[in-house]
Design a protein around this motif. Structure first.
Motif, PDB file in Angstrom:
ATOM      1  N   LEU A  90       6.170 -26.711  40.109  1.00  0.00           N
ATOM      2  CA  LEU A  90       7.002 -25.554  39.814  1.00  0.00           C
ATOM      3  C   LEU A  90       6.364 -24.307  40.425  1.00  0.00           C
ATOM      4  CD1 LEU A  90       7.559 -26.252  35.995  1.00  0.00           C
ATOM      5  CD2 LEU A  90       8.928 -27.104  37.918  1.00  0.00           C
ATOM      6  N   ALA A  91       6.957 -23.786  41.494  1.00  0.00           N
ATOM      7  CA  ALA A  91       6.421 -22.593  42.164  1.00  0.00           C
ATOM      8  C   ALA A  91       4.916 -22.730  42.361  1.00  0.00           C
ATOM      9  CB  ALA A  91       6.743 -21.346  41.332  1.00  0.00           C
ATOM     10  N   ALA A  92       4.499 -23.870  42.873  1.00  0.00           N
ATOM     11  CA  ALA A  92       3.108 -24.289  42.742  1.00  0.00           C
ATOM     12  C   ALA A  92       2.358 -24.344  44.065  1.00  0.00           C
ATOM     13  CB  ALA A  92       3.055 -25.666  42.079  1.00  0.00           C
ATOM     14  N   LEU A  93       1.053 -24.228  43.937  1.00  0.00           N
ATOM     15  CA  LEU A  93       0.141 -24.562  45.019  1.00  0.00           C
ATOM     16  C   LEU A  93      -0.039 -26.070  45.070  1.00  0.00           C
ATOM     17  CD1 LEU A  93      -2.581 -21.881  44.206  1.00  0.00           C
ATOM     18  CD2 LEU A  93      -0.758 -21.697  45.909  1.00  0.00           C
ATOM     19  N   SER A  94      -0.372 -26.568  46.241  1.00  0.00           N
ATOM     20  CA  SER A  94      -0.635 -28.001  46.393  1.00  0.00           C
ATOM     21  C   SER A  94      -1.544 -28.196  47.597  1.00  0.00           C
ATOM     22  CB  SER A  94       0.658 -28.780  46.587  1.00  0.00           C
ATOM     23  OG  SER A  94       0.379 -30.153  46.752  1.00  0.00           O
ATOM     24  N   PRO A  95      -2.760 -28.679  47.380  1.00  0.00           N
ATOM     25  CA  PRO A  95      -3.754 -28.676  48.447  1.00  0.00           C
ATOM     26  C   PRO A  95      -3.714 -29.898  49.351  1.00  0.00           C
ATOM     27  CG  PRO A  95      -4.758 -29.494  46.458  1.00  0.00           C
ATOM     28  CD  PRO A  95      -3.337 -29.132  46.095  1.00  0.00           C
ATOM     29  N   GLU A  96      -4.127 -29.697  50.555  1.00  0.00           N
ATOM     30  CA  GLU A  96      -4.579 -30.787  51.409  1.00  0.00           C
ATOM     31  C   GLU A  96      -6.032 -31.058  51.038  1.00  0.00           C
ATOM     32  OE1 GLU A  96      -4.654 -33.566  53.092  1.00  0.00           O
ATOM     33  OE2 GLU A  96      -3.105 -32.854  54.490  1.00  0.00           O
ATOM     34  N   ALA A  97      -6.551 -32.220  51.415  1.00  0.00           N
ATOM     35  CA  ALA A  97      -7.949 -32.534  51.130  1.00  0.00           C
ATOM     36  C   ALA A  97      -8.858 -31.456  51.704  1.00  0.00           C
ATOM     37  CB  ALA A  97      -8.310 -33.893  51.718  1.00  0.00           C
ATOM     38  N   GLY A  98      -9.780 -30.949  50.866  1.00  0.00           N
ATOM     39  CA  GLY A  98     -10.742 -29.961  51.301  1.00  0.00           C
ATOM     40  C   GLY A  98     -10.223 -28.539  51.406  1.00  0.00           C
ATOM     41  N   GLU A  99      -8.992 -28.290  51.002  1.00  0.00           N
ATOM     42  CA  GLU A  99      -8.373 -26.970  51.121  1.00  0.00           C
ATOM     43  C   GLU A  99      -8.384 -26.267  49.763  1.00  0.00           C
ATOM     44  OE1 GLU A  99      -4.345 -25.507  53.277  1.00  0.00           O
ATOM     45  OE2 GLU A  99      -4.048 -26.896  51.610  1.00  0.00           O
ATOM     46  N   SER A 100      -8.851 -25.042  49.727  1.00  0.00           N
ATOM     47  CA  SER A 100      -8.886 -24.279  48.475  1.00  0.00           C
ATOM     48  C   SER A 100      -7.596 -23.491  48.295  1.00  0.00           C
ATOM     49  CB  SER A 100     -10.069 -23.320  48.468  1.00  0.00           C
ATOM     50  OG  SER A 100      -9.856 -22.258  49.383  1.00  0.00           O
ATOM     51  N   ALA A 101      -7.382 -23.044  47.074  1.00  0.00           N
ATOM     52  CA  ALA A 101      -6.232 -22.185  46.807  1.00  0.00           C
ATOM     53  C   ALA A 101      -6.334 -20.891  47.598  1.00  0.00           C
ATOM     54  CB  ALA A 101      -6.144 -21.905  45.311  1.00  0.00           C
ATOM     55  N   GLN A 102      -7.524 -20.341  47.688  1.00  0.00           N
ATOM     56  CA  GLN A 102      -7.730 -19.101  48.426  1.00  0.00           C
ATOM     57  C   GLN A 102      -7.362 -19.273  49.897  1.00  0.00           C
ATOM     58  OE1 GLN A 102     -11.876 -17.380  49.171  1.00  0.00           O
ATOM     59  NE2 GLN A 102     -11.071 -16.022  47.604  1.00  0.00           N
ATOM     60  N   GLU A 103      -7.768 -20.380  50.488  1.00  0.00           N
ATOM     61  CA  GLU A 103      -7.432 -20.646  51.888  1.00  0.00           C
ATOM     62  C   GLU A 103      -5.928 -20.822  52.053  1.00  0.00           C
ATOM     63  OE1 GLU A 103     -11.472 -23.014  53.315  1.00  0.00           O
ATOM     64  OE2 GLU A 103      -9.838 -24.117  52.354  1.00  0.00           O
ATOM     65  N   GLN A 104      -5.309 -21.497  51.102  1.00  0.00           N
ATOM     66  CA  GLN A 104      -3.877 -21.739  51.191  1.00  0.00           C
ATOM     67  C   GLN A 104      -3.099 -20.430  51.097  1.00  0.00           C
ATOM     68  OE1 GLN A 104      -1.287 -24.194  48.197  1.00  0.00           O
ATOM     69  NE2 GLN A 104      -2.389 -25.610  49.522  1.00  0.00           N
ATOM     70  N   ILE A 105      -3.447 -19.598  50.127  1.00  0.00           N
ATOM     71  CA  ILE A 105      -2.767 -18.315  49.942  1.00  0.00           C
ATOM     72  C   ILE A 105      -2.973 -17.413  51.157  1.00  0.00           C
ATOM     73  CG2 ILE A 105      -2.755 -16.207  48.551  1.00  0.00           C
ATOM     74  CD1 ILE A 105      -3.530 -18.050  46.146  1.00  0.00           C
ATOM     75  N   GLY A 106      -4.169 -17.469  51.746  1.00  0.00           N
ATOM     76  CA  GLY A 106      -4.502 -16.600  52.864  1.00  0.00           C
ATOM     77  C   GLY A 106      -3.739 -16.887  54.144  1.00  0.00           C
ATOM     78  N   GLN A 107      -3.072 -18.013  54.225  1.00  0.00           N
ATOM     79  CA  GLN A 107      -2.301 -18.351  55.419  1.00  0.00           C
ATOM     80  C   GLN A 107      -0.954 -17.641  55.484  1.00  0.00           C
ATOM     81  OE1 GLN A 107      -2.164 -22.672  56.307  1.00  0.00           O
ATOM     82  NE2 GLN A 107      -3.685 -22.917  54.690  1.00  0.00           N
ATOM     83  N   PHE A 108      -0.566 -16.975  54.388  1.00  0.00           N
ATOM     84  CA  PHE A 108       0.764 -16.387  54.303  1.00  0.00           C
ATOM     85  C   PHE A 108       0.663 -14.936  53.834  1.00  0.00           C
ATOM     86  CE2 PHE A 108       1.129 -20.915  53.958  1.00  0.00           C
ATOM     87  CZ  PHE A 108       2.222 -21.220  54.761  1.00  0.00           C
ATOM     88  N   THR A 109       1.753 -14.204  53.915  1.00  0.00           N
ATOM     89  CA  THR A 109       1.782 -12.826  53.450  1.00  0.00           C
ATOM     90  C   THR A 109       1.315 -12.761  51.997  1.00  0.00           C
ATOM     91  OG1 THR A 109       3.647 -12.350  54.906  1.00  0.00           O
ATOM     92  CG2 THR A 109       3.248 -10.809  53.087  1.00  0.00           C
ATOM     93  N   GLN A 110       0.384 -11.855  51.728  1.00  0.00           N
ATOM     94  CA  GLN A 110      -0.143 -11.765  50.365  1.00  0.00           C
ATOM     95  C   GLN A 110       0.940 -11.271  49.414  1.00  0.00           C
ATOM     96  OE1 GLN A 110      -4.250 -10.372  49.193  1.00  0.00           O
ATOM     97  NE2 GLN A 110      -3.083  -8.565  48.586  1.00  0.00           N
ATOM     98  N   PRO A 111       1.206 -11.991  48.345  1.00  0.00           N
ATOM     99  CA  PRO A 111       2.216 -11.539  47.390  1.00  0.00           C
ATOM    100  C   PRO A 111       1.791 -10.237  46.716  1.00  0.00           C
ATOM    101  CG  PRO A 111       1.682 -13.864  47.079  1.00  0.00           C
ATOM    102  CD  PRO A 111       0.653 -13.307  48.000  1.00  0.00           C
ATOM    103  N   GLU A 112       2.776  -9.459  46.291  1.00  0.00           N
ATOM    104  CA  GLU A 112       2.503  -8.153  45.698  1.00  0.00           C
ATOM    105  C   GLU A 112       1.637  -8.254  44.450  1.00  0.00           C
ATOM    106  OE1 GLU A 112       2.256  -4.208  45.128  1.00  0.00           O
ATOM    107  OE2 GLU A 112       3.064  -5.232  46.894  1.00  0.00           O
ATOM    108  N   LEU A 113       1.751  -9.345  43.706  1.00  0.00           N
ATOM    109  CA  LEU A 113       0.960  -9.487  42.487  1.00  0.00           C
ATOM    110  C   LEU A 113      -0.528  -9.279  42.735  1.00  0.00           C
ATOM    111  CD1 LEU A 113       0.845 -10.340  39.437  1.00  0.00           C
ATOM    112  CD2 LEU A 113       0.396 -12.660  40.275  1.00  0.00           C
ATOM    113  N   PHE A 114      -1.015  -9.725  43.888  1.00  0.00           N
ATOM    114  CA  PHE A 114      -2.447  -9.679  44.158  1.00  0.00           C
ATOM    115  C   PHE A 114      -2.965  -8.250  44.346  1.00  0.00           C
ATOM    116  CE2 PHE A 114      -1.585 -14.074  44.557  1.00  0.00           C
ATOM    117  CZ  PHE A 114      -2.776 -14.721  44.309  1.00  0.00           C
ATOM    118  N   ASN A 115      -2.058  -7.289  44.437  1.00  0.00           N
ATOM    119  CA  ASN A 115      -2.453  -5.875  44.449  1.00  0.00           C
ATOM    120  C   ASN A 115      -2.552  -5.307  43.039  1.00  0.00           C
ATOM    121  OD1 ASN A 115      -2.471  -5.696  47.331  1.00  0.00           O
ATOM    122  ND2 ASN A 115      -0.236  -5.534  47.302  1.00  0.00           N
TER     123      ASN A 115
END
Length: 230
Positions: A90-115
């Motif tokens: 549900l509106a979720a992160l989902s990793p590839e092997a060895g991939e962190s949430a931070q790396e995954q989020i960093g590949q895309f436009t940062q959502p406004e929440l993170f400000n």
């Protein structure tokens, strides 16, 4: 012979607890499912996985894991358990092997929440002025309830990784929230496509289980029907 109803185990996100699924649990229980909402530690990925595995020990197989937001990372790491037959994101992160949430989020436009996050002593939480970016389609009163009951996870959880994500071997379903300002819709599209998930889109903020519970229930029912056993 009637099929056995799958059990349902929920895994919540970083700024929540198990009660965020309160609009889903009664309906699923009435329909004959064993349901548990794991209370995750917000201290480490290993602790989250242990909490989900403890919940799985209390229900019968087959079981479906349902993860919201960071909970998608959790069910990807916990879902290789032998009782698990399917994964719902549900509106979720989902990793590839060895991939962190931070790396995954960093590949895309940062959502406004993170400000609109605050950090102290290694813990992060949503500032009061940021809650509308998390759950803006709820009433003002409900938004403040979400803010008041949020967790404060360890920041280091965003750098955790897993070696063998369960979506590579288990069927998956994904609810993509098109108005999300916490997990960017483009990121959701990418991970759902990468998993080959059965995907449904909904015009929702980051908390569809609170703002549009019937849409979430319909997706869980589809997953349950697909993995039910005689």
């Amino acid at each position: 012979m009637a099929s056995r109803k799958p059990s349902i185990v929920f895994a919540h996100g970083l700024w929540a607890d198990g009660s965020c699924f309160s609009k889903l649990i009664p309906a699923l229980q009435r329909e004959g499912h064993d349901v548990i909402s794991a209370q995750n530690t917000l201290d480490s990925l290993e602790g989250e996985v242990d909490a989900v595995h403890r919940a799985l020990e209390r229900v019968s197989a087959p079981a479906i894991l349902v993860g919201h937001s960071w909970g998608g990372f959790v069910i990807s790491a916990a879902g290789n358990h032998e009782k698990v037959a399917g994964l719902v994101y549900l509106a979720a992160l989902s990793p590839e092997a060895g991939e962190s949430a931070q790396e995954q989020i960093g590949q895309f436009t940062q959502p406004e929440l993170f400000n609109h996050l605050q950090e102290e002593n290694g813990r992060i939480w949503i500032a009061r002025d940021g809650i509308s970016y998390f759950c803006g389609d709820l009433s003002p009163e409900d938004q403040q309830l979400v803010w008041a009951t949020q967790g404060a996870p360890r920041a280091e959880m965003l750098t955790a990784t897993t070696d063998d994500p369960a979506w590579k071997s288990k069927p998956s379903w994904y609810l993509l929230t098109t108005q999300d300002q916490a997990v960017h819709p483009d990121l959701q599209h990418f991970v759902s496509q990468r998993m080959g998930a059965n995907t449904v889109e909904v015009n929702s903020s980051h908390v569809p289980m609170l703002s549009q519970p019937e849409v979430v229930l319909d997706l869980i029912r589809k997953a349950a029907d697909a993995v039910a056993t005689p």
